[in-house]
Design an enzyme around this catalytic site. Structure first.
Site, PDB file in Angstrom:
ATOM      1  N   GLU A 218       0.834  -1.187   0.000  1.00  0.00           N
ATOM      2  CA  GLU A 218       0.000   0.000   0.000  1.00  0.00           C
ATOM      3  C   GLU A 218       0.878   1.249   0.000  1.00  0.00           C
ATOM      4  O   GLU A 218       1.900   1.282   0.672  1.00  0.00           O
ATOM      5  CB  GLU A 218      -0.908  -0.005   1.249  1.00  0.00           C
ATOM      6  CG  GLU A 218      -1.765  -1.269   1.323  1.00  0.00           C
ATOM      7  CD  GLU A 218      -2.393  -1.535   2.703  1.00  0.00           C
ATOM      8  OE1 GLU A 218      -2.615  -0.572   3.453  1.00  0.00           O
ATOM      9  OE2 GLU A 218      -2.651  -2.709   3.008  1.00  0.00           O
ATOM     10  N   GLU A 330      -9.685   5.574   2.854  1.00  0.00           N
ATOM     11  CA  GLU A 330     -10.078   4.764   4.008  1.00  0.00           C
ATOM     12  C   GLU A 330     -10.002   5.653   5.239  1.00  0.00           C
ATOM     13  O   GLU A 330      -9.051   6.429   5.388  1.00  0.00           O
ATOM     14  CB  GLU A 330      -9.121   3.577   4.156  1.00  0.00           C
ATOM     15  CG  GLU A 330      -9.417   2.710   5.377  1.00  0.00           C
ATOM     16  CD  GLU A 330      -8.470   1.502   5.486  1.00  0.00           C
ATOM     17  OE1 GLU A 330      -7.796   1.171   4.488  1.00  0.00           O
ATOM     18  OE2 GLU A 330      -8.406   0.917   6.573  1.00  0.00           O
TER      19      GLU A 330
END
Ligand code: NAG
Ligand code: NAG
Length: 415
Positions: A218, A330
């Site tokens: 990520e 997120e």
């Protein structure tokens, strides 16, 4: 009188062991924190004080935390990738797009006060307070498993643990094998309601199943008060090879990612950030697998900013390529006061507001089986509560496949 003395003695006997064991525990903790800091903060060749309070240490390339790992003792550091995927939206086009919007390239705040010499890498120094803010020394720099909610866009009913409160607004592809992903995202400074929440925007490259051996890489930007001690927008990476169980960490906070770049510090603040109805600033991130060595590389901004790589040995499933690529935001909704958090995702505005108001990812690309960048097919979207954070895709000539995403969190329709 005698009785009183006895009482005193009993009290003394009761309390002394208590105090000394508490003192021993705190000494032991101090020592543990000290040792942990020592393992993270390698002796610097030079240190640069950033205006945001960070200390950036220039560490010799071969002294970085990755080489603490026994499997990497004999690793020959790769100073450049052997392979670099080329594609549709090359950097020239991105650059011209940028100048047409009148924005300057994004920098890191510490650049104002110096630079790291060749042969070193800039590392954000971990402070004692950073470690003490974590729930435990072991958890510092890691995602807490119990707070984790893994997205399963594959299944008809996404397996989401709403108690954990992670919320997403993403675009994703899951119908092929992927050997990398790229996108350009604008950068914001979302407001975070409370320190144990965060807001991030990133690319995920995922392989494996979700019940234990998930491999994830990520990279993006984040605001995370618990991790960094402030509300600044920071560039970051994360990796895990066992579904966030025992392996992996943010940035260089464990042995894993090998950095080769002397200009970008992972976890350091980036600026300027975009302003609502004002100037927009964006960053490009490319993640790709070297088809020969199997290492996963990361590039930030234009092509001379190759940051470094995750060595092939870290991963199991990603060795065959990724089965899922996600782009988007997120946040953590801890719902501490019984209401939805006011923590913002992206710009804090809904996709419908469009350019200069909503946050975006543009020029989405994936690296295909022939190691070329191409426009992804069958892009799907996902969000848990579209009234809190939403996502909306589009296509055009300059931006290719793009989407707007984000939102304010709590509002009339998201109580
Ligand atoms: C590293 O090299 C030494 C000497 O050649 C060897 O004994 C050792 O097993 C190697 N370690 C690893 C992890 O490959
Ligand atoms: C971060 O932001 C929150 C509210 O958005 C504020 O209460 C807090 O003081 C800020 N923290 C720092 C270190 O600036």
């Amino acid at each position: 009188m005698k009785m009183k003395l006895l009482n005193c003695m009993v009290l003394f006997l009761l309390f002394v062991p208590y105090y000394s064991s508490a003192a021993r525990t705190s000494l032991k903790n101090d020592l543990q924190v000290h040792n942990h800091l020592k393992s993270l903060n390698k002796p610097p060749i030079k240190s640069i004080k950033s205006p945001d309070g960070d200390m950036i240490d220039c560490i010799h390339l071969s002294h970085q935390p990755a080489f603490d790992h026994p499997l990497l003792r004999n690793h020959t550091i790769q100073l450049r990738p052997n392979y670099h995927p080329e594609g549709l939206f090359d950097d020239i086009k991105v650059k011209s797009l940028k100048s047409s919007k009148g924005s300057e390239p994004i920098k890191q705040l510490w650049h104002l006060n110096g630079e790291c010499p060749e042969g070193t890498i800039p590392v954000r120094r971990t402070k004692k307070e950073d470690v003490l803010r974590a729930s435990s020394i072991k958890n510092y720099g890691r995602k807490k498993k119990k707070n984790l909610n893994i997205l399963r866009p594959n299944s008809a009913q996404p397996d989401l643990n709403t108690q954990n409160g992670h919320q997403h607004a993403i675009a994703y592809v899951d119908e092929d094998k992927y050997f990398g992903a790229k996108a350009t995202m604008n950068v914001w400074e979302p407001k975070i309601q409370q320190p144990n929440e965060f807001s991030l925007s990133q690319i995920w490259v995922l392989g494996g199943s979700f019940d234990g051996d998930l491999n994830s890489i990520e990279a993006g930007w984040q605001v995370s008060p618990d991790l960094y001690g402030d509300n600044n927008t920071r560039l970051f990476t994360y990796w895990t090879s066992d579904a966030y169980e025992a392996t992996g960490c943010y940035n260089l906070l464990c042995s894993g990612f090998i950095q080769i770049n002397n200009q970008i510090a992972m976890g350091a603040s980036i600026f300027p950030v975009s302003s609502y109805h004002g100037s927009q600033f964006d960053i490009s991130i490319l993640l790709w697998k070297d088809p020969n060595e199997g290492n996963w590389w990361m590039q930030f901004g234009n092509s001379n900013q190759v940051i470094g790589y995750w060595p092939a040995y870290l991963f199991s499933n990603l060795a065959d390529g990724a089965t899922l690529v996600e782009w988007g935001g997120e946040v953590v909704n801890s719902a501490s006061d019984g209401q939805h958090t006011t923590t913002q995702m992206g710009s804090g505005h809904f996709p419908g507001e469009g350019f200069s108001k909503a946050s975006y990812f543009r020029n989405l690309q994936v690296v295909d089986g022939s190691n070329q960048l191409r426009v992804p097919r069958d892009v799907k979207t996902f969000t848990e509560q579209s009234n809190c954070y939403n996502v909306q895709t589009g296509k055009n000539g300059q931006w290719g496949t793009y989407f707007y995403y984000g939102g304010p969190g709590r509002n009339r329709n998201c109580p």
